[in-house]
Design an enzyme around this catalytic site. Structure first.
Site, PDB file in Angstrom:
ATOM      1  N   GLU A 249       9.045   4.562 -22.440  1.00 15.41           N
ATOM      2  CA  GLU A 249       8.152   3.627 -22.323  1.00 15.41           C
ATOM      3  C   GLU A 249       7.991   2.878 -21.075  1.00 15.41           C
ATOM      4  OE1 GLU A 249       8.760   0.453 -25.207  1.00 15.41           O
ATOM      5  OE2 GLU A 249       6.584  -0.506 -24.890  1.00 15.41           O
ATOM      6  N   ARG A 275     -18.427  -5.819   3.131  1.00 10.11           N
ATOM      7  CA  ARG A 275     -18.457  -7.348   3.137  1.00 10.11           C
ATOM      8  C   ARG A 275     -18.401  -7.704   4.632  1.00 10.11           C
ATOM      9  NH1 ARG A 275     -20.816 -11.053  -0.212  1.00 10.11           N
ATOM     10  NH2 ARG A 275     -19.693 -13.013  -0.124  1.00 10.11           N
ATOM     11  N   GLN A 286      -7.976  -9.132  11.238  1.00 16.58           N
ATOM     12  CA  GLN A 286      -6.548  -8.971  11.280  1.00 16.58           C
ATOM     13  C   GLN A 286      -5.809  -9.324  10.014  1.00 16.58           C
ATOM     14  OE1 GLN A 286      -3.815 -10.301  14.231  1.00 16.58           O
ATOM     15  NE2 GLN A 286      -2.985  -8.300  14.805  1.00 16.58           N
TER      16      GLN A 286
END
Ligand SMILES: Cc1cc2nc3c(=O)[nH]c(=O)nc-3n(C[C@H](O)[C@H](O)[C@H](O)COP(=O)(O)OP(=O)(O)OC[C@H]3O[C@@H](n4cnc5c(N)ncnc54)[C@H](O)[C@@H]3O)c2cc1C
Length: 391
Positions: A249, A275, A286
């Protein structure tokens, strides 16, 4: 090629590549186009379980005679979990995968007739399965489990309550932990309980932070009567069988976390390319570039660690040795941390658009939290790793 693709796959084989690509196609065709609508509806069609079963997503470590793959491969498990995580619909992933955390004890401990009667339906996706360990009084400290099973003639009778059970509303079969003897883990046994057992009822937990399309349940055992041969293995063997299960799991959850983190990076890069702010695309700022580089570095580190771990798991399997529990515990909390970091940074890059329902990043941001809690919380995983390291 997505930016988040691994830098290298040193352990790849033609079989692993073919399997990975088939799961990626399945995710792109069968889950991605519908995931958002299913999540809003709080449900998804049962046919998806059967398609996933046909693809082989539930068969690792299960004998071919019982409907399974007849082999195990940690890399294939890892690639499948990562591809499903990349879909960014954790609820679908959770409800499909709930059977993968309950077939192990059946395959390991049930009598041959029981395996033949039960496993093929679960592994093919025709029937659902769930693992019921957590109780309202707690999930981390399973050794203090309160649900009890007692002998009554030839039968077992179970009394108690389980909660947060993934797949619990639709499952036909449950692997249930119940106390049959002394205090502590040594007094706990596992039982295979059919969903229509007398004295068994279930109630849906619907108002969750995430995993909306997953059926989560509270289970009530009120004098629940099951046949004497429903006990899986012997008392005390529960710990052994369930620990391997928990290990797998953790691998699946770590893989899912890697997939979610990759999706966050890819969506953030796509958005940052188009964008524009202050006269140039976001990606030319940056501060944004550094966010993307940091996400990528953490993803690569996690990916590299999981590949090494998969190799260690396969080596252990071949040698018949215990799975690397410390490594799996570390993988689980590393992955939830990377996924949480990437979800938060991706949301920041997308700005308001990332905050809207229907955006994968919004959903992943909500769903990373359960990765830090379910299947062994981050605190418990750190503690386990330290213990396994002899600390
Ligand atoms: C959506 C969802 C699906 C789930 N699906 C399943 C399922 O299918 N089957 C199942 O059996 N369970 C399932 N669980 C339960 C899950 O495994 C438990 O939530 C988890 O083990 C933690 O148990 P708890 O919530 O009772 O928290 P508790 O055990 O009460 O712990 C609360 C907090 O305290 C911390 N804590 C506990 N002990 C210590 C300690 N010694 N040191 C430091 N910190 C500690 C924990 O890390 C946690 O943050 C699911 C949970 C969720 C939310």
């Amino acid at each position: 090629m997505p930016v988040s693709d691994p830098v290298a796959r040193p352990f790849d084989t033609p079989e692993r590549k073919a399997f990975r690509e088939s799961v990626e196609r399945f995710v792109a065709r069968e889950i991605a186009p519908h995931g958002d609508a299913w999540d809003e509806a709080g449900d998804f069609p049962w046919s998806l379980h059967e398609k996933a079963g046909a693809l082989g997503l539930f068969g690792f470590g299960i004998d071919a005679d019982h409907g399974g793959a007849g082999f195990d491969d940690a890399f294939m498990r890892l690639d499948a979990g990562t591809a499903l995580g990349y879909a960014g619909v954790g609820g679908v992933n959770a409800s499909l995968g709930s059977r993968n955390i309950m077939t192990g004890p059946i395959a390991r401990l049930a009598r041959e007739e029981v395996k033949r009667a039960v496993l093929p339906d679960i592994v093919s996706g025709r029937a659902g399965g769930a693992l019921a360990m957590t109780e309202p009084s707690g999930g981390s400290d399973l050794a203090r489990m309160k649900t009890r099973a007692r002998r009554d003639g030839d039968d077992w009778v179970i009394d108690g309550e389980k909660t947060f059970i993934t797949g619990g509303m639709k499952a036909s079969w449950f692997v249930v932990g119940a106390r049959t003897g002394r205090e502590g883990f040594g007094g706990i046994s596992l039982f295979l309980v059919p969903g229509d057992a007398p004295g068994f009822t279930r109630v849906a937990i619907t108002r969750k932070m995430g995993w909306w399309s997953s059926d989560t349940a509270t289970l009530h055992f009120d004098g629940c009567r099951i046949p004497g041969d429903a006990q899986l293995g012997e008392e005390g063997l529960c710990l052994l069988a369930i620990m391997d299960n928990f290990n797998y799991e953790r691998l699946a959850l770590a893989a899912g976390g890697l997939g979610m983190a990759r999706r966050c990076l890819d969506d953030a890069v796509d958005w940052a390319r188009v964008r524009e702010t202050f006269g140039k695309p976001l990606i030319r700022h940056q501060v944004i570039r550094h966010k993307l580089a940091e996400m990528s570095a953490r993803i690569d580190a996690l990916d590299g660690y999981l590949q090494i771990l998969a190799a260690a798991i396969n080596t252990a399997l071949e040698a018949g040795e215990p799975l690397p529990a410390a490594g799996l515990a570390k993988a689980k909390f590393l992955a939830s941390g990377v996924a949480e970091y990437c979800a938060s940074e991706a949301m920041q890059v997308l700005g308001g658009a990332g905050y809207l329902r229907g955006c994968a990043i919004e959903r992943i941001y909500r769903e990373v939290k359960v990765m830090a809690i379910g299947g062994g919380s981050e605190e418990i995983m750190r503690d386990l790793a330290a213990r396994q390291m002899g600390l």
